[in-house]
Design a protein around this motif. Structure first.
Motif, PDB file in Angstrom:
ATOM      1  N   TYR A   6     -23.433  12.155  60.800  1.00 23.06           N
ATOM      2  CA  TYR A   6     -23.576  13.622  60.739  1.00 23.06           C
ATOM      3  C   TYR A   6     -24.670  14.226  61.603  1.00 23.06           C
ATOM      4  O   TYR A   6     -24.831  15.445  61.599  1.00 23.06           O
ATOM      5  N   TYR A  13     -19.013  12.327  63.304  1.00 27.50           N
ATOM      6  CA  TYR A  13     -18.136  13.439  62.930  1.00 27.50           C
ATOM      7  C   TYR A  13     -18.527  14.737  63.623  1.00 27.50           C
ATOM      8  O   TYR A  13     -17.699  15.619  63.803  1.00 27.50           O
ATOM      9  N   TYR A  26      -8.579   5.772  64.906  1.00 30.43           N
ATOM     10  CA  TYR A  26      -7.640   5.344  63.866  1.00 30.43           C
ATOM     11  C   TYR A  26      -6.649   6.454  63.554  1.00 30.43           C
ATOM     12  O   TYR A  26      -6.812   7.586  64.002  1.00 30.43           O
ATOM     13  N   THR A  28      -4.540   8.256  60.163  1.00 32.94           N
ATOM     14  CA  THR A  28      -4.535   8.352  58.699  1.00 32.94           C
ATOM     15  C   THR A  28      -3.088   8.655  58.264  1.00 32.94           C
ATOM     16  O   THR A  28      -2.245   8.956  59.117  1.00 32.94           O
ATOM     17  N   PRO A  30      -1.499  11.219  57.027  1.00 32.63           N
ATOM     18  CA  PRO A  30      -0.825  12.434  57.492  1.00 32.63           C
ATOM     19  C   PRO A  30      -0.235  12.292  58.898  1.00 32.63           C
ATOM     20  O   PRO A  30       0.666  13.034  59.278  1.00 32.63           O
ATOM     21  N   GLY A  63     -12.563  17.540  53.652  1.00 36.90           N
ATOM     22  CA  GLY A  63     -12.516  16.684  54.844  1.00 36.90           C
ATOM     23  C   GLY A  63     -11.188  16.782  55.570  1.00 36.90           C
ATOM     24  O   GLY A  63     -10.452  15.802  55.667  1.00 36.90           O
ATOM     25  N   VAL A  64     -10.882  17.961  56.118  1.00 32.92           N
ATOM     26  CA  VAL A  64      -9.528  18.192  56.663  1.00 32.92           C
ATOM     27  C   VAL A  64      -9.254  17.484  57.981  1.00 32.92           C
ATOM     28  O   VAL A  64      -8.103  17.284  58.341  1.00 32.92           O
ATOM     29  N   GLY A  65     -10.321  17.120  58.717  1.00 29.04           N
ATOM     30  CA  GLY A  65     -10.081  16.493  60.031  1.00 29.04           C
ATOM     31  C   GLY A  65      -9.334  17.448  60.941  1.00 29.04           C
ATOM     32  O   GLY A  65      -9.678  18.622  61.062  1.00 29.04           O
ATOM     33  N   GLU A  94     -14.749  21.326  55.761  1.00 26.72           N
ATOM     34  CA  GLU A  94     -15.223  20.315  56.715  1.00 26.72           C
ATOM     35  C   GLU A  94     -16.747  20.239  56.637  1.00 26.72           C
ATOM     36  O   GLU A  94     -17.372  20.979  55.874  1.00 26.72           O
ATOM     37  N   VAL A  95     -17.351  19.368  57.418  1.00 29.12           N
ATOM     38  CA  VAL A  95     -18.802  19.230  57.427  1.00 29.12           C
ATOM     39  C   VAL A  95     -19.417  20.613  57.690  1.00 29.12           C
ATOM     40  O   VAL A  95     -19.001  21.314  58.610  1.00 29.12           O
ATOM     41  N   ASN A 110      -7.676  13.413  51.508  1.00 26.95           N
ATOM     42  CA  ASN A 110      -7.178  12.134  52.006  1.00 26.95           C
ATOM     43  C   ASN A 110      -8.282  11.523  52.862  1.00 26.95           C
ATOM     44  O   ASN A 110      -8.716  12.127  53.850  1.00 26.95           O
ATOM     45  N   GLU A 111      -8.770  10.369  52.445  1.00 28.17           N
ATOM     46  CA  GLU A 111      -9.844   9.679  53.172  1.00 28.17           C
ATOM     47  C   GLU A 111     -11.061  10.568  53.385  1.00 28.17           C
ATOM     48  O   GLU A 111     -11.573  10.682  54.494  1.00 28.17           O
ATOM     49  N   PHE A 112     -11.507  11.211  52.333  1.00 32.50           N
ATOM     50  CA  PHE A 112     -12.741  11.995  52.395  1.00 32.50           C
ATOM     51  C   PHE A 112     -13.893  11.219  51.762  1.00 32.50           C
ATOM     52  O   PHE A 112     -14.936  11.013  52.378  1.00 32.50           O
TER      53      PHE A 112
HETATM   54  C1  SAM Z   1     -11.447   9.834  57.683  1.00 28.74           C
HETATM   55  S1  SAM Z   1     -11.431  11.516  58.088  1.00 28.74           S
HETATM   56  C2  SAM Z   1      -9.982  12.093  57.255  1.00 28.74           C
HETATM   57  C3  SAM Z   1      -9.434  13.359  57.825  1.00 28.74           C
HETATM   58  C4  SAM Z   1      -8.133  13.882  57.219  1.00 28.74           C
HETATM   59  N1  SAM Z   1      -8.281  14.143  55.813  1.00 28.74           N
HETATM   60  C5  SAM Z   1      -6.975  12.917  57.469  1.00 28.74           C
HETATM   61  O1  SAM Z   1      -6.482  12.332  56.499  1.00 28.74           O
HETATM   62  O2  SAM Z   1      -6.576  12.752  58.610  1.00 28.74           O
HETATM   63  C6  SAM Z   1     -12.759  12.137  57.108  1.00 28.74           C
HETATM   64  C7  SAM Z   1     -12.993  13.619  57.314  1.00 28.74           C
HETATM   65  O3  SAM Z   1     -13.955  14.063  56.358  1.00 28.74           O
HETATM   66  C8  SAM Z   1     -14.875  14.921  57.003  1.00 28.74           C
HETATM   67  N2  SAM Z   1     -16.117  14.864  56.250  1.00 28.74           N
HETATM   68  C9  SAM Z   1     -16.941  13.807  56.161  1.00 28.74           C
HETATM   69  N3  SAM Z   1     -18.006  14.132  55.389  1.00 28.74           N
HETATM   70  C10 SAM Z   1     -17.818  15.399  55.000  1.00 28.74           C
HETATM   71  C11 SAM Z   1     -18.571  16.284  54.176  1.00 28.74           C
HETATM   72  N4  SAM Z   1     -19.730  15.899  53.648  1.00 28.74           N
HETATM   73  N5  SAM Z   1     -18.088  17.522  53.939  1.00 28.74           N
HETATM   74  C12 SAM Z   1     -16.894  17.906  54.475  1.00 28.74           C
HETATM   75  N6  SAM Z   1     -16.141  17.109  55.287  1.00 28.74           N
HETATM   76  C13 SAM Z   1     -16.610  15.876  55.525  1.00 28.74           C
HETATM   77  C14 SAM Z   1     -15.000  14.345  58.403  1.00 28.74           C
HETATM   78  O4  SAM Z   1     -15.474  15.285  59.346  1.00 28.74           O
HETATM   79  C15 SAM Z   1     -13.550  13.938  58.699  1.00 28.74           C
HETATM   80  O5  SAM Z   1     -12.814  14.981  59.266  1.00 28.74           O
END
Ligand code: SAM
Length: 315
Positions: A6, A13, A26, A28, A30, A63-65, A94-95, A110-112
């Protein structure tokens, strides 16, 4: 981990432009096929009814990516359930983006949680020692006393037995996030999809170094001290802790399921047949077939990924 992921100037990220897909590190779920999102929508429709059709119906995505999942979910709702779509207020988090103050609806991800920075500990006899990082000419791991009493509490909740010399991850940010959600949710559901384990699964394998892993250019890297700020660092979610933290807050959990089971429970197979019948799935299209295979293959990503649904008060 916090710094590597961060830091505003150098974090993974915060600075990497291409994280997902062939040029990134990688994929995910979706990205594999929109049917992943469509199955989630079937579950959302069910919870919309259970929550007595709230208006507005909040969909908060953590964590929408790149936003593929949210896009596919909203698209499906609009096409198939326009009356629910009209009630939806979608919040992509998001961050650096704050959560909504008050929530009635579904908080999903998903993967957050596997991306949140963790503490690491090592068991030494009857003691739990924290693994620190010393940064000088070289990066070195240094053991010391634990800094935060919540680490021990987490260890007791998440791991029934501790093994001599083994390392474990402690995801206090996850616990904080669940408590924060509890303060904000008036009535709702927290639906988490992530790499993770319950105690039985954790105990079924030797994991002397825990579950911390890095991803770089589609390769798994076990050393977190290389490619700093250029590789993702993750650790599997301890669903035992997630469930028990929720339970202490008065939440009720549905049984933990593999993603595969969850997708099948929410009609993935029926939807597949429906689309095939409508000719939407051209079976010659390799990419599509591979995506579906990834979603359904036993022993693949869908068995490692788990889904936990937690019901938060008022219904
Ligand atoms: C592994 S990616 C998954 C993205 C998406 N959900 C997908 O499935 O493709 C993790 C996501 O979480 C976000 N993230 C990580 N830490 C976060 C935080 N503290 N607050 C909000 N988003 C965060 C990252 O920026 C990244 O986009």
């Amino acid at each position: 981990m916090d710094f590597c992921l961060y830091d505003p100037g150098q974090g993974y990220y915060t600075t990497q432009e291409t994280i997902f897909g062939p040029q990134g590190d990688y994929y995910t779920s979706p990205y594999t096929h929109p049917l992943f999102a469509h199955s989630l929508v079937s579950a959302f429709v069910h919870y919309f009814e259970l929550l007595a059709r709230p208006r507005p119906f909040h969909l908060v995505e953590l964590g929408v990516g790149e936003g593929f999942l949210g896009r596919d979910i909203l698209g499906r709702l609009k096409d198939r359930y326009p009356e629910i779509f009209d009630c939806v207020e979608y919040f992509p988090v998001e961050v650096g983006v704050d959560l909504p103050e008050r929530i009635q609806g579904i908080v999903f991800s998903n993967e957050f949680f596997d991306a949140l920075p963790v503490h690491r500990v090592r068991v030494r006899g009857s003691e739990v020692r924290e693994i620190y990082v010393s940064v000088g000419d070289q990066i070195l791991e240094v053991e010391g006393e634990i800094t935060d009493p919540r680490i021990l509490e987490y260890m007791r909740t998440g791991f029934n037995e501790w093994r001599e010399g083994w390392e474990y991850e402690v995801n206090l940010r996850m616990v904080e996030m669940l408590k924060d959600l509890d303060r904000r949710i008036d009535s709702g559901v927290v639906l988490t999809v992530d790499y993770g384990y319950d105690w039985g699964e954790y105990d079924s394998r030797d994991r002397p170094h825990g579950t911390l892993l890095c991803y770089h250019r589609h390769e798994v890297v076990t050393d977190p001290y290389i490619n700093l700020g250029r590789q993702d660092i993750t650790s599997h979610v301890n669903f035992e802790v997630m469930e028990q933290t929720g339970s202490q807050l008065g939440w009720k959990s549905e049984p933990l399921r593999t993603q595969r089971r969850f997708l099948l429970d929410w009609g993935l197979e029926e939807r597949l047949m429906e689309e095939e019948a409508q000719g939407l799935l051209n079976s010659e299209r390799m990419e599509e077939r591979l995506g579906l295979k990834t979603l359904l293959a036993p022993g693949g990503i869908s068995d490692t990924m788990k889904v936990l649904v937690q019901h938060v008060r008022n219904f």
